[in-house]
Scaffold this active site. Structure first.
Site, PDB file in Angstrom:
ATOM      1  N   TYR A 153       0.834  -1.205   0.000  1.00 33.83           N
ATOM      2  CA  TYR A 153       0.000   0.000   0.000  1.00 33.83           C
ATOM      3  C   TYR A 153       0.868   1.255   0.000  1.00 33.83           C
ATOM      4  CZ  TYR A 153      -3.468   3.420   1.609  1.00 33.83           C
ATOM      5  OH  TYR A 153      -4.280   4.516   1.730  1.00 33.83           O
ATOM      6  N   LYS A 157       1.234   4.348  -2.832  1.00 37.41           N
ATOM      7  CA  LYS A 157       1.026   5.758  -2.527  1.00 37.41           C
ATOM      8  C   LYS A 157       2.315   6.570  -2.709  1.00 37.41           C
ATOM      9  CE  LYS A 157      -3.354   5.851  -1.474  1.00 37.41           C
ATOM     10  NZ  LYS A 157      -4.322   6.676  -2.237  1.00 37.41           N
TER      11      LYS A 157
END
Length: 245
Positions: A153, A157
């Site tokens: 994740y 990002k």
């Protein structure tokens, strides 16, 4: 700044942080396109809340990773309200696992939404946003916290921050600001799902302010960046996390 009513496209706006952003921008006088991936009822509820408060909003369904659907969402903004001034990409996906154990199908799905989706929305925004406008993408403070199980994740990002800050430089001379907002732990369904009470309590105590963020905390930062007071902030990642890092 132009005199026409500003028009905002907000993706992931049917729930969580995106919903709060859409409502905050409408409260600031912007007409809002409520972008959603699948939950039409929730998106219509956001539209109803905005219109009940005297604002203007319309729902538009789009998979952010599908360039034709994203273009159609921007077309909805232009046809309904006359153009696009503000784009906020809040759509995102999160799968938690150690790097050793992560299912690569989960990796691909997450990166399709978070990386390709951000790129597709940013590309359309770069082509369509009017002079005096603003583009904001949602990142995460996990890129600095570096917590176990967040590796994939955080990687997705990190890509968001890289591309969005380069876009700020590419739009030189257009009078368009481009920034990323990186929330810390925020009390949304996306964050809370799969966490026990002890974990949530521990994370809430990490910031010096000793609480989880609320979606409205993040929406306030986005409203600032996309409004007249935020015009001199450009090419930055703002970490809205209560001082956790």
């Amino acid at each position: 700044m132009t005199e026409h009513q500003r028009v905002a496209v907000v993706t992931g706006a049917s729930r969580g942080i995106g919903r709060s952003i859409a409502i905050a921008l409408a409260a600031a006088g912007q007409a809002v396109v409520v972008g959603y991936a699948g939950n039409e009822q929730a998106a219509r509820e956001v539209v109803a809340e905005v219109t009940a408060a005297g604002g203007q909003a319309v729902a538009a369904r789009a998979d952010v990773a599908d360039e034709k659907q994203v273009a159609a969402m921007f077309d909805t903004a232009a046809e309904t309200f006359g153009g696009v001034d503000v784009v906020v990409n809040s759509a995102g996906r999160m799968a938690l696992s150690t790097i050793a154990d992560l299912d690569l199908d989960d990796l691909d799905a997450m990166h399709r939404t978070n990386i390709r989706g951000t790129f597709v929305v940013a590309r359309e925004a770069a082509r369509r946003v009017r002079s005096g406008g603003a583009i904001v993408a949602l990142s995460t403070s996990i890129t600095g916290l570096q917590l176990p199980t967040y590796g994939a994740y955080a990687a997705s990002k990190g890509a968001v921050e890289a591309m969005i800050l380069i876009l700020a430089r590419e739009l030189r001379g257009r009078d368009i600001t481009v920034n990323a907002v990186a929330p810390g732990p925020t009390a949304t369904e996306l964050f809370l799902t799969g966490k026990d009470a002890a974990t949530i309590d521990r994370m809430a105590k990490q910031p010096p302010l000793e609480r989880l963020g609320a979606p409205s905390d993040i929406a306030g930062v986005v409203a600032f960046l996309t409004g007249p007071a935020g015009r001199w902030v450009n090419g930055q990642t703002l970490r809205a996390n209560g001082g956790i890092i």
